[in-house]
Design a protein around this motif. Structure first.
Motif, PDB file in Angstrom:
ATOM      1  N   GLN A 132       2.532   9.613 -10.279  1.00 54.22           N
ATOM      2  CA  GLN A 132       1.654   9.736 -11.443  1.00 54.22           C
ATOM      3  C   GLN A 132       0.893  11.059 -11.439  1.00 54.22           C
ATOM      4  OE1 GLN A 132      -0.507   6.093 -10.798  1.00 54.22           O
ATOM      5  NE2 GLN A 132       0.876   4.898 -12.095  1.00 54.22           N
ATOM      6  N   GLN A 133       0.540  11.529 -10.260  1.00 57.33           N
ATOM      7  CA  GLN A 133      -0.204  12.789 -10.141  1.00 57.33           C
ATOM      8  C   GLN A 133       0.707  14.012 -10.116  1.00 57.33           C
ATOM      9  OE1 GLN A 133      -2.491  11.994  -6.576  1.00 57.33           O
ATOM     10  NE2 GLN A 133      -4.133  11.012  -7.749  1.00 57.33           N
ATOM     11  N   GLY A 134       2.012  13.796 -10.095  1.00 56.63           N
ATOM     12  CA  GLY A 134       2.961  14.898 -10.108  1.00 56.63           C
ATOM     13  C   GLY A 134       3.168  15.564  -8.766  1.00 56.63           C
ATOM     14  N   GLU A 135       2.684  14.934  -7.700  1.00 54.54           N
ATOM     15  CA  GLU A 135       2.858  15.505  -6.365  1.00 54.54           C
ATOM     16  C   GLU A 135       4.290  15.351  -5.872  1.00 54.54           C
ATOM     17  OE1 GLU A 135      -0.030  13.654  -3.841  1.00 54.54           O
ATOM     18  OE2 GLU A 135      -1.680  14.215  -5.162  1.00 54.54           O
ATOM     19  N   VAL A 136       4.920  14.228  -6.229  1.00 52.71           N
ATOM     20  CA  VAL A 136       6.315  13.982  -5.889  1.00 52.71           C
ATOM     21  C   VAL A 136       7.065  13.649  -7.167  1.00 52.71           C
ATOM     22  CG1 VAL A 136       5.816  13.198  -3.534  1.00 52.71           C
ATOM     23  CG2 VAL A 136       5.971  11.518  -5.374  1.00 52.71           C
ATOM     24  N   VAL A 137       8.372  13.803  -7.136  1.00 53.20           N
ATOM     25  CA  VAL A 137       9.208  13.527  -8.308  1.00 53.20           C
ATOM     26  C   VAL A 137      10.463  12.782  -7.874  1.00 53.20           C
ATOM     27  CG1 VAL A 137       8.409  15.499  -9.683  1.00 53.20           C
ATOM     28  CG2 VAL A 137      10.342  15.788  -8.129  1.00 53.20           C
ATOM     29  N   SER A 188      23.209  10.486  -5.822  1.00 57.12           N
ATOM     30  CA  SER A 188      22.109   9.817  -5.137  1.00 57.12           C
ATOM     31  C   SER A 188      20.776  10.153  -5.799  1.00 57.12           C
ATOM     32  CB  SER A 188      22.070  10.212  -3.664  1.00 57.12           C
ATOM     33  OG  SER A 188      21.727  11.570  -3.537  1.00 57.12           O
ATOM     34  N   VAL A 189      19.828   9.262  -5.586  1.00 55.49           N
ATOM     35  CA  VAL A 189      18.477   9.426  -6.112  1.00 55.49           C
ATOM     36  C   VAL A 189      17.532   9.491  -4.927  1.00 55.49           C
ATOM     37  CG1 VAL A 189      16.674   8.364  -7.527  1.00 55.49           C
ATOM     38  CG2 VAL A 189      19.062   8.141  -8.195  1.00 55.49           C
ATOM     39  N   ASN A 190      16.516  10.342  -5.042  1.00 57.77           N
ATOM     40  CA  ASN A 190      15.547  10.473  -3.957  1.00 57.77           C
ATOM     41  C   ASN A 190      14.185  10.792  -4.541  1.00 57.77           C
ATOM     42  OD1 ASN A 190      14.610  10.484  -1.341  1.00 57.77           O
ATOM     43  ND2 ASN A 190      15.644  12.371  -0.747  1.00 57.77           N
ATOM     44  N   ILE A 191      13.159  10.649  -3.732  1.00 55.01           N
ATOM     45  CA  ILE A 191      11.797  11.033  -4.091  1.00 55.01           C
ATOM     46  C   ILE A 191      11.429  12.184  -3.168  1.00 55.01           C
ATOM     47  CG2 ILE A 191       9.390  10.297  -4.186  1.00 55.01           C
ATOM     48  CD1 ILE A 191      10.458   7.417  -4.651  1.00 55.01           C
ATOM     49  N   VAL A 192      11.045  13.309  -3.762  1.00 53.26           N
ATOM     50  CA  VAL A 192      10.740  14.501  -2.970  1.00 53.26           C
ATOM     51  C   VAL A 192       9.470  15.158  -3.496  1.00 53.26           C
ATOM     52  CG1 VAL A 192      13.166  14.944  -2.417  1.00 53.26           C
ATOM     53  CG2 VAL A 192      12.150  16.027  -4.408  1.00 53.26           C
ATOM     54  N   PRO A 193       8.808  15.951  -2.645  1.00 48.55           N
ATOM     55  CA  PRO A 193       7.654  16.711  -3.128  1.00 48.55           C
ATOM     56  C   PRO A 193       8.084  17.668  -4.237  1.00 48.55           C
ATOM     57  CG  PRO A 193       7.727  16.704  -0.730  1.00 48.55           C
ATOM     58  CD  PRO A 193       9.021  16.127  -1.216  1.00 48.55           C
ATOM     59  N   ARG A 194       7.236  17.797  -5.262  1.00 45.58           N
ATOM     60  CA  ARG A 194       7.561  18.663  -6.399  1.00 45.58           C
ATOM     61  C   ARG A 194       7.872  20.082  -5.956  1.00 45.58           C
ATOM     62  NH1 ARG A 194       7.502  18.724 -11.680  1.00 45.58           N
ATOM     63  NH2 ARG A 194       6.469  16.725 -11.926  1.00 45.58           N
ATOM     64  N   ASN A 195       7.143  20.604  -4.977  1.00 43.93           N
ATOM     65  CA  ASN A 195       7.375  21.993  -4.550  1.00 43.93           C
ATOM     66  C   ASN A 195       8.747  22.183  -3.917  1.00 43.93           C
ATOM     67  OD1 ASN A 195       6.806  20.699  -2.129  1.00 43.93           O
ATOM     68  ND2 ASN A 195       5.284  22.188  -1.466  1.00 43.93           N
ATOM     69  N   MET A 196       9.339  21.119  -3.369  1.00 39.82           N
ATOM     70  CA  MET A 196      10.707  21.233  -2.831  1.00 39.82           C
ATOM     71  C   MET A 196      11.712  21.436  -3.951  1.00 39.82           C
ATOM     72  SD  MET A 196      11.131  18.576   0.346  1.00 39.82           S
ATOM     73  CE  MET A 196      12.891  18.874   0.371  1.00 39.82           C
ATOM     74  N   VAL A 197      11.493  20.779  -5.088  1.00 39.27           N
ATOM     75  CA  VAL A 197      12.408  20.929  -6.221  1.00 39.27           C
ATOM     76  C   VAL A 197      12.304  22.341  -6.766  1.00 39.27           C
ATOM     77  CG1 VAL A 197      12.974  20.135  -8.545  1.00 39.27           C
ATOM     78  CG2 VAL A 197      12.290  18.494  -6.804  1.00 39.27           C
ATOM     79  N   ALA A 198      11.079  22.850  -6.884  1.00 34.39           N
ATOM     80  CA  ALA A 198      10.882  24.209  -7.387  1.00 34.39           C
ATOM     81  C   ALA A 198      11.548  25.217  -6.452  1.00 34.39           C
ATOM     82  CB  ALA A 198       9.395  24.504  -7.517  1.00 34.39           C
ATOM     83  N   ALA A 199      11.445  24.985  -5.154  1.00 31.07           N
ATOM     84  CA  ALA A 199      12.055  25.896  -4.185  1.00 31.07           C
ATOM     85  C   ALA A 199      13.576  25.836  -4.258  1.00 31.07           C
ATOM     86  CB  ALA A 199      11.582  25.571  -2.777  1.00 31.07           C
ATOM     87  N   MET A 200      14.134  24.646  -4.529  1.00 29.47           N
ATOM     88  CA  MET A 200      15.594  24.479  -4.569  1.00 29.47           C
ATOM     89  C   MET A 200      16.212  25.154  -5.776  1.00 29.47           C
ATOM     90  SD  MET A 200      16.435  20.651  -3.188  1.00 29.47           S
ATOM     91  CE  MET A 200      15.153  19.763  -4.033  1.00 29.47           C
ATOM     92  N   ASP A 201      15.517  25.048  -6.946  1.00 30.68           N
ATOM     93  CA  ASP A 201      16.146  25.602  -8.155  1.00 30.68           C
ATOM     94  C   ASP A 201      15.472  26.901  -8.636  1.00 30.68           C
ATOM     95  OD1 ASP A 201      14.767  23.246 -10.603  1.00 30.68           O
ATOM     96  OD2 ASP A 201      13.818  24.859  -9.491  1.00 30.68           O
ATOM     97  N   GLN A 232       0.834  -1.209   0.000  1.00 32.90           N
ATOM     98  CA  GLN A 232       0.000   0.000   0.000  1.00 32.90           C
ATOM     99  C   GLN A 232       0.862   1.249   0.000  1.00 32.90           C
ATOM    100  OE1 GLN A 232      -2.786  -0.610   3.326  1.00 32.90           O
ATOM    101  NE2 GLN A 232      -4.402  -0.144   1.865  1.00 32.90           N
ATOM    102  N   LYS A 233       1.947   1.214   0.751  1.00 35.63           N
ATOM    103  CA  LYS A 233       2.857   2.367   0.787  1.00 35.63           C
ATOM    104  C   LYS A 233       3.460   2.597  -0.599  1.00 35.63           C
ATOM    105  CE  LYS A 233       4.243   1.921   5.626  1.00 35.63           C
ATOM    106  NZ  LYS A 233       5.366   1.710   6.537  1.00 35.63           N
ATOM    107  N   ILE A 234       3.871   1.509  -1.259  1.00 32.84           N
ATOM    108  CA  ILE A 234       4.460   1.612  -2.596  1.00 32.84           C
ATOM    109  C   ILE A 234       3.428   2.166  -3.571  1.00 32.84           C
ATOM    110  CG2 ILE A 234       5.359   0.268  -4.539  1.00 32.84           C
ATOM    111  CD1 ILE A 234       6.718  -1.556  -2.416  1.00 32.84           C
ATOM    112  N   GLU A 235       2.202   1.640  -3.522  1.00 38.87           N
ATOM    113  CA  GLU A 235       1.131   2.123  -4.406  1.00 38.87           C
ATOM    114  C   GLU A 235       0.844   3.599  -4.172  1.00 38.87           C
ATOM    115  OE1 GLU A 235      -0.659   0.917  -7.035  1.00 38.87           O
ATOM    116  OE2 GLU A 235       0.829  -0.672  -6.987  1.00 38.87           O
ATOM    117  N   SER A 236       0.872   4.009  -2.917  1.00 40.75           N
ATOM    118  CA  SER A 236       0.611   5.409  -2.584  1.00 40.75           C
ATOM    119  C   SER A 236       1.659   6.335  -3.198  1.00 40.75           C
ATOM    120  CB  SER A 236       0.582   5.573  -1.058  1.00 40.75           C
ATOM    121  OG  SER A 236       0.415   6.921  -0.715  1.00 40.75           O
ATOM    122  N   VAL A 237       2.925   5.953  -3.089  1.00 41.38           N
ATOM    123  CA  VAL A 237       4.000   6.773  -3.654  1.00 41.38           C
ATOM    124  C   VAL A 237       3.916   6.764  -5.181  1.00 41.38           C
ATOM    125  CG1 VAL A 237       6.505   7.034  -3.898  1.00 41.38           C
ATOM    126  CG2 VAL A 237       5.518   6.509  -1.661  1.00 41.38           C
TER     127      VAL A 237
END
Length: 76
Positions: free
Chosen positions: A46-51, A60-73, A36-41
């Motif tokens: 798919q919805q673009g909430e995380v990338v 390294s590779v990570n999964i983060v909220p999309r808004n964190m990426v926008a804030a970083m760059d 269920q956790k995997i399906e949720s992520v």
């Protein structure tokens, strides 16, 4: 750098998500089966909430909220 999740082999993506949801510090105390956790992520990807992001400095590779990426760059 954002890596489109659709460009990642399905088995690799599943392993990445599984590592992410089982990582220390990500347990919120809510008992939810691993699948269920995997399906949720995956749904959030798919919805673009995380990338999926790759940090070339840390190699390294990570999964983060999309808004964190926008804030970083500074992009949206």
């Amino acid at each position: 750098m954002i890596i489109p999740y659709k460009d990642i082999e399905p088995d690799t993506l599943n392993n990445l998500i599984e590592e992410f949801v089982t990582r220390d510090g990500t347990d919120n105390g809510y008992d939810q089966p691993l699948e269920q956790k995997i399906e949720s992520v995956l749904k959030q990807l798919q919805q673009g909430e995380v990338v999926v992001v790759f940090d070339p400095n840390l190699a390294s590779v990570n999964i983060v909220p999309r808004n964190m990426v926008a804030a970083m760059d500074g992009s949206h």
